[in-house]
Design an enzyme around this catalytic site. Structure first.
Site, PDB file in Angstrom:
ATOM      1  N   CYS A   2       0.827  -1.203   0.000  1.00 21.87           N
ATOM      2  CA  CYS A   2       0.000   0.000   0.000  1.00 21.87           C
ATOM      3  C   CYS A   2       0.863   1.256   0.000  1.00 21.87           C
ATOM      4  CB  CYS A   2      -0.879   0.023   1.246  1.00 21.87           C
ATOM      5  SG  CYS A   2      -1.890  -1.449   1.407  1.00 21.87           S
ATOM      6  N   ARG A  27       4.622   0.855  -6.109  1.00 29.33           N
ATOM      7  CA  ARG A  27       4.572  -0.074  -4.977  1.00 29.33           C
ATOM      8  C   ARG A  27       3.568  -1.204  -5.209  1.00 29.33           C
ATOM      9  NH1 ARG A  27       6.576   1.813  -0.185  1.00 29.33           N
ATOM     10  NH2 ARG A  27       4.956   0.866   1.075  1.00 29.33           N
ATOM     11  N   TRP A  75      -3.015  -2.407  -1.615  1.00 28.56           N
ATOM     12  CA  TRP A  75      -2.597  -3.709  -2.166  1.00 28.56           C
ATOM     13  C   TRP A  75      -3.277  -4.730  -1.277  1.00 28.56           C
ATOM     14  CZ3 TRP A  75       1.136  -7.758  -0.920  1.00 28.56           C
ATOM     15  CH2 TRP A  75       1.471  -8.546  -2.015  1.00 28.56           C
ATOM     16  N   ASN A 101      -1.211   0.890   6.067  1.00 30.90           N
ATOM     17  CA  ASN A 101      -0.408  -0.078   5.315  1.00 30.90           C
ATOM     18  C   ASN A 101       0.099  -1.088   6.341  1.00 30.90           C
ATOM     19  OD1 ASN A 101       1.236  -1.493   3.609  1.00 30.90           O
ATOM     20  ND2 ASN A 101       2.915  -0.004   3.654  1.00 30.90           N
ATOM     21  N   GLY A 102      -0.092  -2.379   6.081  1.00 31.76           N
ATOM     22  CA  GLY A 102       0.386  -3.407   7.012  1.00 31.76           C
ATOM     23  C   GLY A 102      -0.705  -4.444   7.224  1.00 31.76           C
ATOM     24  N   GLU A 486      18.903 -15.042 -11.903  1.00 31.53           N
ATOM     25  CA  GLU A 486      18.417 -13.656 -12.004  1.00 31.53           C
ATOM     26  C   GLU A 486      17.762 -13.421 -13.353  1.00 31.53           C
ATOM     27  OE1 GLU A 486      17.694 -11.403 -10.144  1.00 31.53           O
ATOM     28  OE2 GLU A 486      17.641  -9.587 -11.353  1.00 31.53           O
ATOM     29  N   LYS A 490      13.889 -12.196 -13.807  1.00 31.21           N
ATOM     30  CA  LYS A 490      13.539 -10.982 -14.578  1.00 31.21           C
ATOM     31  C   LYS A 490      12.489 -11.327 -15.617  1.00 31.21           C
ATOM     32  CE  LYS A 490      14.831  -8.050 -12.583  1.00 31.21           C
ATOM     33  NZ  LYS A 490      15.148  -8.691 -11.400  1.00 31.21           N
ATOM     34  N   GLU A 493       8.990 -12.394 -14.069  1.00 33.79           N
ATOM     35  CA  GLU A 493       8.232 -11.397 -13.288  1.00 33.79           C
ATOM     36  C   GLU A 493       7.700 -10.266 -14.146  1.00 33.79           C
ATOM     37  OE1 GLU A 493      10.190  -9.053 -10.259  1.00 33.79           O
ATOM     38  OE2 GLU A 493      12.126  -9.293 -11.243  1.00 33.79           O
ATOM     39  N   HIS A 509      20.539 -33.878 -14.383  1.00 31.16           N
ATOM     40  CA  HIS A 509      19.868 -34.443 -13.197  1.00 31.16           C
ATOM     41  C   HIS A 509      18.372 -34.200 -13.244  1.00 31.16           C
ATOM     42  CE1 HIS A 509      23.743 -35.387 -11.399  1.00 31.16           C
ATOM     43  NE2 HIS A 509      24.141 -34.191 -11.815  1.00 31.16           N
ATOM     44  N   LYS A 608       6.796  -3.474  -5.119  1.00 31.44           N
ATOM     45  CA  LYS A 608       8.207  -3.097  -5.134  1.00 31.44           C
ATOM     46  C   LYS A 608       8.879  -3.479  -3.815  1.00 31.44           C
ATOM     47  CE  LYS A 608      12.023  -1.388  -6.567  1.00 31.44           C
ATOM     48  NZ  LYS A 608      12.802  -2.156  -7.558  1.00 31.44           N
TER      49      LYS A 608
HETATM   50  C1  AGP Z   1      13.236  -8.454  -8.062  1.00 34.42           C
HETATM   51  O1  AGP Z   1      13.166  -7.959  -9.383  1.00 34.42           O
HETATM   52  C2  AGP Z   1      11.936  -8.327  -7.312  1.00 34.42           C
HETATM   53  N1  AGP Z   1      11.432  -7.012  -7.342  1.00 34.42           N
HETATM   54  C3  AGP Z   1      12.017  -8.929  -5.907  1.00 34.42           C
HETATM   55  O2  AGP Z   1      12.485 -10.257  -6.032  1.00 34.42           O
HETATM   56  C4  AGP Z   1      12.937  -8.197  -4.907  1.00 34.42           C
HETATM   57  O3  AGP Z   1      14.287  -8.389  -5.260  1.00 34.42           O
HETATM   58  C5  AGP Z   1      12.696  -8.797  -3.520  1.00 34.42           C
HETATM   59  O4  AGP Z   1      11.352  -8.581  -3.164  1.00 34.42           O
HETATM   60  C6  AGP Z   1      13.619  -8.217  -2.433  1.00 34.42           C
HETATM   61  O5  AGP Z   1      13.355  -6.837  -2.278  1.00 34.42           O
HETATM   62  P1  AGP Z   1      14.431  -5.950  -1.450  1.00 34.42           P
HETATM   63  O6  AGP Z   1      15.720  -6.020  -2.207  1.00 34.42           O
HETATM   64  O7  AGP Z   1      13.847  -4.588  -1.397  1.00 34.42           O
HETATM   65  O8  AGP Z   1      14.566  -6.579  -0.084  1.00 34.42           O
END
Ligand code: AGP
Length: 613
Positions: A2, A27, A75, A101-102, A486, A490, A493, A509, A608
């Site tokens: 949020c 966010r 959110w 938020n929370g 990674e 990318k 997501e 394997h 985010k």
């Molecule tokens: C990565 O592209 C994502 N946005 C997500 O995996 C992110 O790296 C993860 O949530 C950790 O966030 P932080 O680095 O703010 O702790």
């Protein structure tokens, strides 16, 4: 997560709050709302979906002669993303509103208690409980009522409160969900979940800590401890980000802008920390001496998502150069397993936001078990930086795209610096080696800057055959294995293509069963110390007609015999390959997602900063 925005001051509140919410869209959210006080009445507007839907119903309110209000992007955690569940939420009278938020962990019992006292609820949210709880304690002192109400609450919360009985005041409370104040003598006083919402109006900010309550007025603010009740003298920090930095700067998406900002992000992270003559690395903010390091038997690296991939790379570096055993943990696993952590263990959290709930919980547990905690973080004053014993800031600037790019590359730069720092204190590398490695880190920023446009052009050329694939494999060995992970993250997501990263040696394997002429596999094959082994794995894929994309070293003509889809990168010191080889992986994900018309900067279901478990 949020987003909260609040304002009181000389400006019209509706445009200020809407602009702030717009800058918090990254966010992640699924409904939005705004409330302001006009002629002694609270005027509330809420809508499902994007902010543009809220703007459509606000209409003439944009010029309402109102100067105090709150906004929220939700959110969904409890209750569907409907208008009725959108914040702000009101008490029974309609004279008091709350944004939050929370997660209120004990909301159900509180709701039942309040209903038994006659309170009427209109939403499915945990947040609405806060409004009725404050109402229950409210007589003529709002601050006391809020204090009593949050005293009954278990869980995480960042709260904004507005009451017609105190028409010139906003109340804010923070516990485990970020909240920052913005102050400006001319512009008024601001409240937000994150810095970008404040930047159009002020760079002077105050970070609230857990269990703190702020009283905001147009020309002043006061912060109290909810534990001691005392008035706190909070530091006002100056943020050297301007509003423009949080804008797109002419790029189609924030993510592409941030990919191209990576050379600068590396330079900003490294500058001032390496002495090029001696090669020595200075990290004064770590406040960690030789004797501290001498006492370390083991290092735990704790993170989530992309930051966890940075930790996996750092393991190779730290063990090779500093000769300290390293365990790498996904934070949500770390916090629940039986930890062999004590005062001879150093715990390092890695986090762009500094607010990730699982990583925060992990370092709190590590500290409780006696471990010193260092955090590698991108946000000044974020919770992790205020709870760790020391911080190595990544100076990547604001990262707006949900998919982490420049923050990741900056984490690698910071972790390499940290590796050299440890190795120098332990004298496990010579000054010459240290100088050579320090220079390699400084130089890689230039290499990335030079290569970015060409790599993007190469990627654009090859994605026509891949952008509509249903599955993708990424494979790498050694330092390239975390980059394969990674690259897969990318792609999945932001393009929603199912993608998996694997250690090349693992193919036989199991995953090799997936390979046929339909399956695309991106293989990272730099001419490093495991090149021959990686090449054997590529041959295994080729033998099963896998659709190969190879990322390898300029001049390696053999790769062209295996596939026409080869991206060549310049030869750099092996230790720098994780930084360089991430670039094509990021651009492949970006260009495919963009071609598929995906919401690249705000992918579905993602936030985010994951500030809830
Ligand atoms: C990565 O592209 C994502 N946005 C997500 O995996 C992110 O790296 C993860 O949530 C950790 O966030 P932080 O680095 O703010 O702790």
């Amino acid at each position: 997560m949020c987003g909260i925005v609040g304002y009181c001051g000389p400006r019209r509140v509706v445009p200020v709050v809407l602009e702030g919410l717009r800058r918090l869209e990254y966010r992640g959210y699924d409904s939005a709302g705004i409330v302001y006080l006009e002629n002694g009445k609270l005027i509330k507007h809420r809508s499902e979906g994007k902010l543009s839907n809220l703007e459509m119903i606000i209409d003439s309110a944009i010029i309402a002669p109102a100067h105090i209000g709150l906004g929220h992007t939700r959110w969904a955690t409890h209750g569907a993303p409907t208008t009725n569940n959108a914040h702000p939420h009101s008490d029974c009278s309609g004279d008091l509103v709350v944004v939050h938020n929370g997660i209120i962990e004990n909301y159900h019992s509180l709701r039942e208690e309040l209903k038994s006292k006659g309170h009427r609820f209109s939403s499915e949210t945990d947040t609405e409980v806060l409004a009725h709880l404050i109402e229950e304690y409210l007589e003529d002192d709002l601050v006391s009522a809020v204090k009593e109400a949050v005293g009954r609450v278990e869980g995480s919360y960042a709260i904004g409160v507005l009451w017609t009985g105190l028409p010139d005041t906003l109340i804010a409370v923070r516990n485990q969900s970020p909240l920052v104040l913005g102050t400006s003598t001319e512009q008024g006083t601001f409240l937000a979940s994150d810095i970008p919402a404040l930047l159009p109006y002020t760079n002077e900010v105050v970070f609230l800590d857990d269990m703190e309550l702020a009283v905001l007025k147009a020309d002043s603010f006061k912060v109290y401890s909810l534990i001691s009740g005392s008035l706190l003298d909070k530091e006002v920090k100056t943020i050297n980000w301007n509003a423009g930095m949080a804008e797109k700067g002419g790029f189609k998406h924030f993510m592409l802008k941030e990919i191209f900002e990576q050379p600068q992000a590396i330079t900003n992270t490294v500058s001032g920390r390496i002495n090029l003559e001696s090669g020595s690395v200075e990290l004064p903010e770590v406040n960690f001496g030789k004797e501290d390091i001498g006492r370390i038997d083991r290092i735990f690296l704790v993170a989530c998502g992309t930051s966890w991939h940075a930790a996996l790379v750092a393991k190779y570096w730290i063990e090779k150069f500093a000769h300290i055993p390293v365990d790498v943990d996904i934070a949500s696993e770390f916090r629940y397993r039986h930890l062999l952590v004590n005062d001879r263990v150093l715990t390092v959290s890695i986090s762009q936001s500094g607010e990730t709930a699982d990583t925060l919980a992990g370092i709190r547990l590590a500290r409780k078990l006696g471990s010193k905690v260092i955090t590698i973080c991108n946000v000044v004053g974020s919770t992790m930086t205020r709870e760790a014993d020391g911080t190595v800031y990544t100076h990547a600037g604001p990262e707006i795209g949900v998919a982490s790019t420049k923050a990741f590359i900056s984490q690698l730069a910071a972790l390499f610096l940290f590796t050299l720092f440890l190795a120098q204190k332990k004298r496990t590398i010579s000054p010459e080696k240290s100088r050579e490695l320090g220079k390699a880190l400084i130089d890689i920023a230039t290499v990335v800057e030079q290569e970015l446009p060409r790599i993007q052009a190469d990627i654009v050329k090859l994605i026509d055959n891949f952008y509509d694939c249903r599955d993708f494999l990424f494979v790498g060995r050694g330092l390239s294995f975390p980059i394969a992970l990674e690259g897969a993250l990318k792609l999945k997501e932001i393009s929603y293509i199912h993608a998996e990263g694997y250690a090349s040696g693992e193919l036989k394997h199991g995953p090799i069963a997936l390979i046929d002429k339909e399956m695309p596999i991106l293989a990272l094959v730099p001419q490093d110390d495991v090149y021959q082994k990686s090449l054997s794995n590529v041959e295994e894929i080729k033998a099963r007609q896998g659709r190969l994309i190879l990322i390898g070293t300029e001049g390696d003509s053999h790769l062209r015999k295996l596939t026409e889809d080869v991206i060549y990168l310049p030869k750099v010191p092996d230790e720098m390959n994780p930084i360089l080889y991430t670039i094509p992986a990021q651009l492949l994900a970006y260009e495919i997602a963009s071609k598929r018309g995906c919401d690249v900067d705000q992918p579905r279901n993602l936030a985010k900063s994951v500030t809830v478990e």
